[in-house]
Design a protein around this motif. Structure first.
Motif, PDB file in Angstrom:
ATOM      1  N   HIS A 276      37.016  37.432  39.489  1.00 51.55           N
ATOM      2  CA  HIS A 276      37.703  36.143  39.351  1.00 51.55           C
ATOM      3  C   HIS A 276      38.613  35.716  40.656  1.00 51.55           C
ATOM      4  O   HIS A 276      39.213  36.619  41.132  1.00 51.55           O
ATOM      5  CB  HIS A 276      38.695  36.202  37.920  1.00 51.55           C
ATOM      6  CG  HIS A 276      37.784  36.135  36.744  1.00 51.55           C
ATOM      7  ND1 HIS A 276      36.956  35.405  36.400  1.00 51.55           N
ATOM      8  CD2 HIS A 276      37.569  37.234  35.836  1.00 51.55           C
ATOM      9  CE1 HIS A 276      36.477  35.865  35.281  1.00 51.55           C
ATOM     10  NE2 HIS A 276      36.946  36.796  34.996  1.00 51.55           N
ATOM     11  N   ARG A 277      38.592  34.181  40.888  1.00 51.80           N
ATOM     12  CA  ARG A 277      39.494  34.144  41.921  1.00 51.80           C
ATOM     13  C   ARG A 277      40.981  34.128  41.397  1.00 51.80           C
ATOM     14  O   ARG A 277      41.338  33.204  40.317  1.00 51.80           O
ATOM     15  CB  ARG A 277      39.078  32.778  42.402  1.00 51.80           C
ATOM     16  CG  ARG A 277      37.915  32.828  43.140  1.00 51.80           C
ATOM     17  CD  ARG A 277      37.288  31.283  43.723  1.00 51.80           C
ATOM     18  NE  ARG A 277      38.365  30.942  44.794  1.00 51.80           N
ATOM     19  CZ  ARG A 277      38.401  29.687  45.261  1.00 51.80           C
ATOM     20  NH1 ARG A 277      37.354  28.902  44.839  1.00 51.80           N
ATOM     21  NH2 ARG A 277      39.183  29.333  46.392  1.00 51.80           N
ATOM     22  N   ARG A 278      41.986  34.610  41.697  1.00 53.60           N
ATOM     23  CA  ARG A 278      43.252  34.690  41.160  1.00 53.60           C
ATOM     24  C   ARG A 278      44.285  34.493  42.177  1.00 53.60           C
ATOM     25  O   ARG A 278      43.998  35.007  43.402  1.00 53.60           O
ATOM     26  CB  ARG A 278      43.387  35.871  40.198  1.00 53.60           C
ATOM     27  CG  ARG A 278      43.030  37.124  41.122  1.00 53.60           C
ATOM     28  CD  ARG A 278      42.857  38.493  40.118  1.00 53.60           C
ATOM     29  NE  ARG A 278      43.001  39.457  40.820  1.00 53.60           N
ATOM     30  CZ  ARG A 278      43.792  40.507  40.307  1.00 53.60           C
ATOM     31  NH1 ARG A 278      44.386  40.607  39.559  1.00 53.60           N
ATOM     32  NH2 ARG A 278      43.866  41.614  41.463  1.00 53.60           N
ATOM     33  N   VAL A 346      44.601  32.499  37.230  1.00 53.46           N
ATOM     34  CA  VAL A 346      43.175  32.687  37.397  1.00 53.46           C
ATOM     35  C   VAL A 346      42.432  31.559  37.234  1.00 53.46           C
ATOM     36  O   VAL A 346      42.445  30.706  36.564  1.00 53.46           O
ATOM     37  CB  VAL A 346      42.475  33.565  36.192  1.00 53.46           C
ATOM     38  CG1 VAL A 346      41.051  34.073  36.549  1.00 53.46           C
ATOM     39  CG2 VAL A 346      43.166  34.873  36.094  1.00 53.46           C
ATOM     40  N   ASP A 349      40.357  29.102  34.382  1.00 56.89           N
ATOM     41  CA  ASP A 349      40.528  29.361  33.169  1.00 56.89           C
ATOM     42  C   ASP A 349      41.653  28.530  32.290  1.00 56.89           C
ATOM     43  O   ASP A 349      42.122  28.927  31.495  1.00 56.89           O
ATOM     44  CB  ASP A 349      41.098  30.846  32.974  1.00 56.89           C
ATOM     45  CG  ASP A 349      42.331  31.224  33.359  1.00 56.89           C
ATOM     46  OD1 ASP A 349      43.026  30.230  34.048  1.00 56.89           O
ATOM     47  OD2 ASP A 349      42.989  32.221  33.056  1.00 56.89           O
TER      48      ASP A 349
END
Ligand code: GTQ
Length: 358
Positions: A276-278, A346, A349
């Motif tokens: 996930h890009r976070r 995140v 989301d």
């Protein structure tokens, strides 16, 4: 749509110089640099540190610098995005590789930054934390929480090397980084009893429910146990979904340390995973196996014991090209700190900051 702001060149030179003389600056020429619209400015570069480059240089340090002249014999993994002298792998994370030779002692000290070790190679070394003697086996995670006395020793025969992670950039940036020298600790626990107290997830000593003697009940997380958990998750995790476990404080259920988080990933043979890009920055370290990491479009091959930096919000894809061997990675991030600030996000989301454009 965005208005362009005034620059220093728009101001009378004598005015600007008089501001500087009074230790003042106009905000507007610099505002967009520190508060960019849409997405943060990032200094962290995706960088790979190959163990094949680190190891010979570290062994050479063992010949050049006696332990008494080093206190800790460490080569620091510096991200060039910050300037090497700042010793930052990411904005908040310092990474070093430390060498201890047989019969050496890295003297007792304690400090405000939090530290951990992840053992890379060699047998027979140990760390004593608050009197508890912690064996160091390959892949083990050893915690050195802030303010606790710690020293390293080595009763084996070959060089021992481990990875250090500290929240030093953060604590130094807060002007509160300092250490205290100590005398060699009395060993009060020769047998790493915390490992026996917390040998299984979900089971804790009964008395700990009403009286806690320490904020940090578990100081060593053996790789053996972590690997077993990952292997147990394998058959119940859909292909392509990361097999990912977090290290936690067995008493509180929270992250082990306030500022840094630790987790481990398994990639099945031939598997590619997309993280996930976070908002957290991170450092990945290969404990077993190798592969290729694609970080913000930059492709970096890695082998066992290689280490790489991952910027905030980066796109991370990791591929295990081996058709026979799984790959295991240890991950350090600053998610615990960001969660405390209410800023951990995140992408995708719904938790991202309003106005972000990616
Ligand atoms: O082993 O205590 O890489 O105090 C930097 C500072 C290791 C240690 C580092 C330290 C240590």
């Amino acid at each position: 749509m965005s208005k362009s702001l005034g620059t220093v060149a728009d101001l009378p030179p004598d005015y600007y110089e008089s501001l500087l003389r009074h230790n003042l600056l106009p905000l507007w020429p610099s505002l967009r640099a520190v508060l960019p619209y849409g997405r943060p400015a990032r200094k962290t570069r995706p960088v790979m540190w190959r163990y094949a480059d680190v190891r010979p240089n570290l062994l050479r340090a063992g010949e050049l610098t006696p332990i008494e002249k080093a206190e800790r014999r460490v080569l620091v993994l510096c991200n060039p995005g910050f300037g090497l002298e700042n010793m930052q792998a990411t904005p908040s994370i310092y990474i070093g590789m430390q060498l201890i030779l047989p019969n050496e002692v890295a003297a007792s000290h304690r400090h405000t930054p939090s530290a951990i070790r992840l053992v890379i190679e060699g047998e027979g070394a140990y760390t004593i934390v608050s009197g508890e003697k912690l064996p160091m086996e390959q892949g083990d995670l050893i915690l050195t929480p802030p303010g606790l006395w710690h020293e390293h020793g080595h009763s084996g025969h070959d060089p021992v090397i481990w990875l250090d992670a500290l929240d030093l950039p953060l604590i130094y940036g807060l002007d509160i980084s300092h250490a205290q020298e100590g005398v060699s600790q009395q060993i009060t626990d020769e047998h790493n009893l915390s490992a026996a107290r917390y040998s299984q997830g979900g089971i804790v000593p009964y008395a700990s429910l009403h009286s806690r003697t320490t904020q940090f009940p578990l100081l060593r997380y053996p790789w053996r146990s972590v690997k077993r958990s990952l292997l147990e998750l394998e058959p119940i995790t859909p292909a392509g979904e990361p097999i990912h476990v977090a290290y936690i404080n067995p008493q509180s259920g929270a992250e082990c340390l306030a500022s840094m988080g630790f987790s481990a990933l398994m990639l099945r043979p031939g598997e590619t995973i997309k993280m996930h890009r976070r908002s957290a920055s991170a450092v990945f370290h290969a404990v077993e196996g190798g592969g290729t990491a694609l970080v913000d479009g930059e492709s970096m091959a890695f082998d066992v014991a290689d280490t790489f930096a991952v910027p905030t919000y980066a796109q991370v894809q990791i591929e295990n090209q081996s058709s026979t061997r799984p790959a295991f990675l240890f991950v350090i991030d600053d998610a615990p700190l960001q969660r405390k600030l209410g800023l951990y996000t995140v992408l995708g989301d719904g938790s991202e900051v309003a106005g972000a454009t990616w």
